[in-house]
Design an enzyme around this catalytic site. Structure first.
Site, mmCIF file in Angstrom:
data_model
loop_
_atom_site.group_PDB
_atom_site.id
_atom_site.type_symbol
_atom_site.label_atom_id
_atom_site.label_comp_id
_atom_site.label_asym_id
_atom_site.label_seq_id
_atom_site.Cartn_x
_atom_site.Cartn_y
_atom_site.Cartn_z
ATOM 1 N N THR A 206 6.235 7.829 -3.139
ATOM 2 C CA THR A 206 5.755 8.983 -3.317
ATOM 3 C C THR A 206 6.852 10.018 -3.468
ATOM 4 O O THR A 206 7.789 9.905 -2.553
ATOM 5 C CB THR A 206 4.940 9.398 -2.102
ATOM 6 N N SER A 207 6.915 11.002 -4.408
ATOM 7 C CA SER A 207 7.772 12.114 -4.734
ATOM 8 C C SER A 207 9.297 11.378 -4.949
ATOM 9 O O SER A 207 9.380 10.751 -5.865
ATOM 10 C CB SER A 207 7.876 12.959 -3.412
ATOM 11 N N SER A 208 10.205 11.735 -4.030
ATOM 12 C CA SER A 208 11.414 10.930 -4.189
ATOM 13 C C SER A 208 11.241 9.305 -4.067
ATOM 14 O O SER A 208 12.096 8.627 -4.922
ATOM 15 C CB SER A 208 12.582 11.412 -2.880
#
Ligand SMILES: *[C@@H]1O[C@H](CO)[C@@H](O)[C@H](O)[C@H]1NC(C)=O
Ligand SMILES: *[C@@H]1O[C@H](CO)[C@@H](O)[C@H](O)[C@H]1NC(C)=O
Length: 363
Positions: A206-208
């Site tokens: 998720t995300s990074s």
């Protein structure tokens, strides 16, 4: 530093790396304390100063023909890996000495009570400011492992903002170093020592951690067979050569790095020059109201992976799915690539773990 670190034991693991390295296992490099010889039929090849690998073929001497193997032989060579039995079940457990790990990322494993034979492996990478522990508790990957018998690895970022390095030359290059090599080493370790199925090693994040998943898919297509990118960016979009490892690329994050599919695909191809094997199948998810990694990044990802797979940039189908909330659309470009856009959803799209498992062929 984790409060529970004091209760962890690494003693058992240390003994597992004694002996010979398996095919594709590590056999040398800076900081490597494991075996430096390879099993028969493979040769230790130096890939860079951090990583030497047992590769098939070449100079390994044949076993002496005058001494055929006896069924009562006690030699461990060729026996099924037993390393997983030393990992405590149904708890988040830290491992060390899993191979080349130049940035000293943390690594945690979750082994369910009942492990499938030749289990799949899911590497689940956390978001910025997250931790392995937070992603473990905030997702259902571990809980579902109890049902499906796969093993989960949760890497833990070493950087002060605890984002992943998705920007350095090293992390964006196959066996180049930095965070991505640490994660790939742990996956290779799991294959060599835990009996994990090398054909079912997957990355999600998720995300990074989504950006890291793209990095792993692009730079380690030989290790990872599929990637699920929840609210991330295209491989190489965050590149900032010469900057500190976990630098933020605001040109990319705001969706202002616009390239052609060919340019994006070339970044993937450059990450592992000469690689001609299969590429991991990819599923990308993004919200249209994402103001951290702007939604243009979703369309850049589509250009990249459709070009890598040689698919048309027009989806075969683009439909709503009954299990997904209203406003989600699932665009399929071919068997290897799907792109799910979530209307009105910000950063990040909620996890749909059960559906991920279907994409990965686990459920
Ligand atoms: C799929 O269709 C929706 C509208 O139903 C649209 O908003 C979305 O951009 C389409 N997805 C892709 C990848 O083109
Ligand atoms: C998207 O559609 C394809 C084709 O129907 C399907 O195989 C896949 O499971 C769908 N993906 C999701 C995330 O629902």
């Amino acid at each position: 530093m984790f409060a529970y670190a004091s209760v962890l034991s690494f003693v058992a693991l240390a003994s597992l790396v004694a002996g010979q390295s398996a095919e594709w296992g590590q056999c040398g490099g800076i900081g490597w304390t494991g075996p430096t010889t390879c099993v028969a039929g493979t040769t230790c090849v130096e890939l860079n100063s951090y990583y030497s690998q047992c590769q098939p073929g070449a100079a390994a001497p044949p076993p002496p023909s005058s001494t055929p193997a006896s069924p009562t032989s006690s030699t461990p060579t060729g026996s099924a890996p037993t390393g997983l039995s030393s990992i405590p079940a149904s708890t988040l457990h830290q491992i060390t000495n899993f191979g080349s790990n130049p940035n000293n990322i943390g690594m945690f494993v979750y082994k369910p009570a009942k492990v499938a034979s030749k289990p799949p492996l899911i590497v689940a990478s956390h978001y910025c400011s997250g931790t392995a522990q937070a992603y473990f508790t905030g997702s259902k990957f571990a809980q579902l492992a109890e049902t499906y018998g796969y093993v989960v690895l949760y890497p833990n970022s070493p950087h002060s903002g605890t984002c992943w390095d998705v920007s350095s030359d090293e992390t964006l290059m196959h066996n180049g170093g930095s965070d991505s090599l640490g994660i790939a080493s742990a996956a290779r370790f799991a294959i060599s020592n835990w009996g994990v199925d090398p054909d079912r090693v997957f990355a999600v994040g998720t995300s990074s951690g989504a950006m890291m998943t793209s990095v792993l898919a692009g730079a380690y297509p030989d290790v990872f067979k599929a990637g699920i990118v929840d609210s991330g960016v295209a491989f190489g979009c965050f590149a900032l050569p010469g900057q500190p490892d976990d630098s933020w690329n605001s040109q990319c994050s705001t969706g202002e790095l616009i390239l052609t599919g060919q340019q994006w695909a070339q970044k993937v191809f450059n990450a592992y020059p000469g690689y001609t094997g299969a590429r991991p199948k990819m599923q990308v998810w993004h919200g249209t109201a994402d103001t951290t990694l702007y939604p243009q990044n979703f369309f850049e990802e589509i250009k990249q992976w459709t070009t890598v797979f040689g698919y048309s940039s027009t989806p075969i189908s683009n439909v709503s799915e009954s299990y997904l909330p209203r406003g989600y659309s699932n665009a399929t470009y071919g068997p290897q690539f799907q792109a799910i856009l979530a209307q009105g959803v910000g950063h990040t799209v909620p996890l749909f773990e059960q559906q991920y498992l279907e994409f990965l062929g686990i459920a």
